[in-house]
Design a protein around this motif. Structure first.
Motif, PDB file in Angstrom:
ATOM      1  N   TRP A 252       0.859  -1.195   0.000  1.00  0.00           N
ATOM      2  CA  TRP A 252       0.000   0.000   0.000  1.00  0.00           C
ATOM      3  C   TRP A 252       0.889   1.236   0.000  1.00  0.00           C
ATOM      4  CZ3 TRP A 252      -5.376  -0.056   0.090  1.00  0.00           C
ATOM      5  CH2 TRP A 252      -6.003   1.181   0.233  1.00  0.00           C
ATOM      6  N   SER A 253       0.540   2.222  -0.808  1.00  0.00           N
ATOM      7  CA  SER A 253       1.321   3.462  -0.794  1.00  0.00           C
ATOM      8  C   SER A 253       0.402   4.643  -0.544  1.00  0.00           C
ATOM      9  CB  SER A 253       2.068   3.646  -2.116  1.00  0.00           C
ATOM     10  OG  SER A 253       1.163   3.765  -3.193  1.00  0.00           O
ATOM     11  N   GLY A 254       0.879   5.588   0.242  1.00  0.00           N
ATOM     12  CA  GLY A 254       0.129   6.801   0.505  1.00  0.00           C
ATOM     13  C   GLY A 254      -0.920   6.666   1.588  1.00  0.00           C
ATOM     14  N   TRP A 255      -1.809   7.661   1.616  1.00  0.00           N
ATOM     15  CA  TRP A 255      -2.856   7.768   2.627  1.00  0.00           C
ATOM     16  C   TRP A 255      -3.871   6.657   2.454  1.00  0.00           C
ATOM     17  CZ3 TRP A 255      -8.136   9.378   2.076  1.00  0.00           C
ATOM     18  CH2 TRP A 255      -8.772   9.642   3.284  1.00  0.00           C
ATOM     19  N   CYS A 256      -4.349   6.085   3.534  1.00  0.00           N
ATOM     20  CA  CYS A 256      -5.348   5.012   3.516  1.00  0.00           C
ATOM     21  C   CYS A 256      -6.718   5.623   3.781  1.00  0.00           C
ATOM     22  CB  CYS A 256      -5.005   3.967   4.576  1.00  0.00           C
ATOM     23  SG  CYS A 256      -6.085   2.537   4.563  1.00  0.00           S
ATOM     24  N   GLY A 257      -7.584   5.588   2.800  1.00  0.00           N
ATOM     25  CA  GLY A 257      -8.906   6.186   2.946  1.00  0.00           C
ATOM     26  C   GLY A 257     -10.030   5.168   3.003  1.00  0.00           C
ATOM     27  N   SER A 258      -9.724   3.885   2.784  1.00  0.00           N
ATOM     28  CA  SER A 258     -10.766   2.863   2.765  1.00  0.00           C
ATOM     29  C   SER A 258     -10.271   1.605   3.470  1.00  0.00           C
ATOM     30  CB  SER A 258     -11.144   2.528   1.320  1.00  0.00           C
ATOM     31  OG  SER A 258     -11.982   1.388   1.278  1.00  0.00           O
ATOM     32  N   SER A 259     -10.842   1.333   4.630  1.00  0.00           N
ATOM     33  CA  SER A 259     -10.459   0.124   5.362  1.00  0.00           C
ATOM     34  C   SER A 259     -10.829  -1.139   4.596  1.00  0.00           C
ATOM     35  CB  SER A 259     -11.098   0.099   6.747  1.00  0.00           C
ATOM     36  OG  SER A 259     -10.434   0.987   7.616  1.00  0.00           O
ATOM     37  N   ASP A 260     -11.916  -1.085   3.823  1.00  0.00           N
ATOM     38  CA  ASP A 260     -12.304  -2.255   3.027  1.00  0.00           C
ATOM     39  C   ASP A 260     -11.248  -2.574   1.970  1.00  0.00           C
ATOM     40  OD1 ASP A 260     -14.657  -2.613   4.440  1.00  0.00           O
ATOM     41  OD2 ASP A 260     -15.864  -1.450   3.019  1.00  0.00           O
ATOM     42  N   ALA A 261     -10.750  -1.546   1.290  1.00  0.00           N
ATOM     43  CA  ALA A 261      -9.713  -1.750   0.274  1.00  0.00           C
ATOM     44  C   ALA A 261      -8.406  -2.223   0.922  1.00  0.00           C
ATOM     45  CB  ALA A 261      -9.480  -0.463  -0.508  1.00  0.00           C
ATOM     46  N   CYS A 262      -8.074  -1.659   2.053  1.00  0.00           N
ATOM     47  CA  CYS A 262      -6.876  -2.067   2.793  1.00  0.00           C
ATOM     48  C   CYS A 262      -7.006  -3.533   3.219  1.00  0.00           C
ATOM     49  CB  CYS A 262      -6.677  -1.161   4.002  1.00  0.00           C
ATOM     50  SG  CYS A 262      -5.379  -1.670   5.132  1.00  0.00           S
ATOM     51  N   ASP A 263      -8.153  -3.905   3.743  1.00  0.00           N
ATOM     52  CA  ASP A 263      -8.399  -5.284   4.170  1.00  0.00           C
ATOM     53  C   ASP A 263      -8.233  -6.242   2.993  1.00  0.00           C
ATOM     54  OD1 ASP A 263      -9.360  -7.335   6.071  1.00  0.00           O
ATOM     55  OD2 ASP A 263     -11.122  -7.361   4.775  1.00  0.00           O
ATOM     56  N   LYS A 264      -8.808  -5.887   1.868  1.00  0.00           N
ATOM     57  CA  LYS A 264      -8.717  -6.733   0.678  1.00  0.00           C
ATOM     58  C   LYS A 264      -7.272  -6.883   0.220  1.00  0.00           C
ATOM     59  CE  LYS A 264     -10.549  -7.295  -3.974  1.00  0.00           C
ATOM     60  NZ  LYS A 264     -11.405  -6.755  -5.021  1.00  0.00           N
ATOM     61  N   GLN A 265      -6.535  -5.789   0.226  1.00  0.00           N
ATOM     62  CA  GLN A 265      -5.142  -5.839  -0.217  1.00  0.00           C
ATOM     63  C   GLN A 265      -4.289  -6.677   0.735  1.00  0.00           C
ATOM     64  OE1 GLN A 265      -3.815  -2.494  -2.201  1.00  0.00           O
ATOM     65  NE2 GLN A 265      -1.639  -2.863  -1.906  1.00  0.00           N
ATOM     66  N   CYS A 266      -4.498  -6.510   2.033  1.00  0.00           N
ATOM     67  CA  CYS A 266      -3.741  -7.309   3.013  1.00  0.00           C
ATOM     68  C   CYS A 266      -4.033  -8.798   2.855  1.00  0.00           C
ATOM     69  CB  CYS A 266      -4.068  -6.858   4.434  1.00  0.00           C
ATOM     70  SG  CYS A 266      -3.309  -5.297   4.903  1.00  0.00           S
ATOM     71  N   ARG A 267      -5.297  -9.136   2.635  1.00  0.00           N
ATOM     72  CA  ARG A 267      -5.661 -10.547   2.521  1.00  0.00           C
ATOM     73  C   ARG A 267      -5.220 -11.153   1.194  1.00  0.00           C
ATOM     74  NH1 ARG A 267     -10.737 -11.131   2.019  1.00  0.00           N
ATOM     75  NH2 ARG A 267     -11.373  -8.964   2.087  1.00  0.00           N
ATOM     76  N   GLU A 268      -5.483 -10.453   0.084  1.00  0.00           N
ATOM     77  CA  GLU A 268      -5.241 -11.040  -1.236  1.00  0.00           C
ATOM     78  C   GLU A 268      -3.800 -10.883  -1.721  1.00  0.00           C
ATOM     79  OE1 GLU A 268      -8.210  -9.584  -3.928  1.00  0.00           O
ATOM     80  OE2 GLU A 268      -9.853 -10.466  -2.752  1.00  0.00           O
ATOM     81  N   TRP A 269      -3.173  -9.762  -1.472  1.00  0.00           N
ATOM     82  CA  TRP A 269      -1.827  -9.518  -1.988  1.00  0.00           C
ATOM     83  C   TRP A 269      -0.737  -9.964  -1.019  1.00  0.00           C
ATOM     84  CZ3 TRP A 269      -0.818  -4.714  -5.394  1.00  0.00           C
ATOM     85  CH2 TRP A 269      -1.837  -4.558  -6.327  1.00  0.00           C
ATOM     86  N   GLU A 270      -0.998  -9.777   0.275  1.00  0.00           N
ATOM     87  CA  GLU A 270       0.051 -10.037   1.260  1.00  0.00           C
ATOM     88  C   GLU A 270      -0.221 -11.267   2.125  1.00  0.00           C
ATOM     89  OE1 GLU A 270       1.514  -6.457   3.198  1.00  0.00           O
ATOM     90  OE2 GLU A 270       0.484  -5.247   1.679  1.00  0.00           O
ATOM     91  N   HIS A 271      -1.380 -11.888   1.952  1.00  0.00           N
ATOM     92  CA  HIS A 271      -1.755 -13.136   2.630  1.00  0.00           C
ATOM     93  C   HIS A 271      -1.779 -13.028   4.155  1.00  0.00           C
ATOM     94  CE1 HIS A 271      -1.573 -14.872  -1.318  1.00  0.00           C
ATOM     95  NE2 HIS A 271      -0.338 -14.426  -1.452  1.00  0.00           N
ATOM     96  N   TYR A 272      -2.221 -11.853   4.652  1.00  0.00           N
ATOM     97  CA  TYR A 272      -2.451 -11.689   6.087  1.00  0.00           C
ATOM     98  C   TYR A 272      -3.913 -11.983   6.377  1.00  0.00           C
ATOM     99  CZ  TYR A 272       2.165  -9.590   6.532  1.00  0.00           C
ATOM    100  OH  TYR A 272       3.513  -9.392   6.539  1.00  0.00           O
ATOM    101  N   ASP A 273      -4.273 -12.024   7.664  1.00  0.00           N
ATOM    102  CA  ASP A 273      -5.647 -12.356   8.051  1.00  0.00           C
ATOM    103  C   ASP A 273      -6.634 -11.231   7.775  1.00  0.00           C
ATOM    104  OD1 ASP A 273      -5.194 -15.008   9.041  1.00  0.00           O
ATOM    105  OD2 ASP A 273      -4.158 -14.087  10.727  1.00  0.00           O
ATOM    106  N   HIS A 274      -6.233  -9.982   8.010  1.00  0.00           N
ATOM    107  CA  HIS A 274      -7.084  -8.843   7.672  1.00  0.00           C
ATOM    108  C   HIS A 274      -6.267  -7.561   7.732  1.00  0.00           C
ATOM    109  CE1 HIS A 274      -7.786  -7.217  11.797  1.00  0.00           C
ATOM    110  NE2 HIS A 274      -7.612  -8.464  12.162  1.00  0.00           N
ATOM    111  N   GLY A 275      -6.896  -6.467   7.325  1.00  0.00           N
ATOM    112  CA  GLY A 275      -6.228  -5.169   7.328  1.00  0.00           C
ATOM    113  C   GLY A 275      -7.205  -4.064   7.646  1.00  0.00           C
ATOM    114  N   SER A 276      -6.662  -2.899   8.013  1.00  0.00           N
ATOM    115  CA  SER A 276      -7.503  -1.772   8.377  1.00  0.00           C
ATOM    116  C   SER A 276      -6.692  -0.484   8.303  1.00  0.00           C
ATOM    117  CB  SER A 276      -8.032  -1.963   9.798  1.00  0.00           C
ATOM    118  OG  SER A 276      -8.863  -0.896  10.162  1.00  0.00           O
ATOM    119  N   CYS A 277      -7.370   0.621   7.992  1.00  0.00           N
ATOM    120  CA  CYS A 277      -6.718   1.928   8.026  1.00  0.00           C
ATOM    121  C   CYS A 277      -6.587   2.376   9.479  1.00  0.00           C
ATOM    122  CB  CYS A 277      -7.546   2.960   7.253  1.00  0.00           C
ATOM    123  SG  CYS A 277      -7.660   2.626   5.489  1.00  0.00           S
ATOM    124  N   VAL A 278      -5.385   2.754   9.865  1.00  0.00           N
ATOM    125  CA  VAL A 278      -5.104   3.151  11.239  1.00  0.00           C
ATOM    126  C   VAL A 278      -4.268   4.429  11.201  1.00  0.00           C
ATOM    127  CG1 VAL A 278      -3.961   2.471  13.382  1.00  0.00           C
ATOM    128  CG2 VAL A 278      -5.096   0.750  11.993  1.00  0.00           C
TER     129      VAL A 278
END
Length: 80
Positions: A40-66
């Motif tokens: 992920w690069s830059g400001w995180c404006g969507s926790s849903d998009a972050c969650d999807k990227q963490c799960r699908e691209w990086e194979h983590y359990d979930h993601g969130s904007c913090v």
């Protein structure tokens, strides 16, 4: 009658101790570790998009904007 009351009390104490042990075990298993998203690069404006990227691209359990100084960042989470 006194024997049945004593048996019931012993059984009840056993159940209380068992439930306390199981609660602690589950809480210990639910520990999450946090890592900054590597894709992920830059400001995180969507926790849903972050969650999807963490799960699908990086194979983590979930993601969130913090919020991490100085702006919102995509953080990925996995069980420790």
């Amino acid at each position: 009658m006194g024997k049945s009351v004593t048996s019931f009390a012993t059984f009840f104490v056993f159940l209380v101790l068992l439930s306390t042990f199981e609660t602690r075990t589950v809480m210990a298993q639910e520990r999450w570790c946090e890592i900054l998203s590597g894709t992920w690069s830059g400001w995180c404006g969507s926790s849903d998009a972050c969650d999807k990227q963490c799960r699908e691209w990086e194979h983590y359990d979930h993601g969130s904007c913090v919020y991490k100084f100085p702006y919102e960042k995509c953080m990925c989470y996995y069980k420790c």
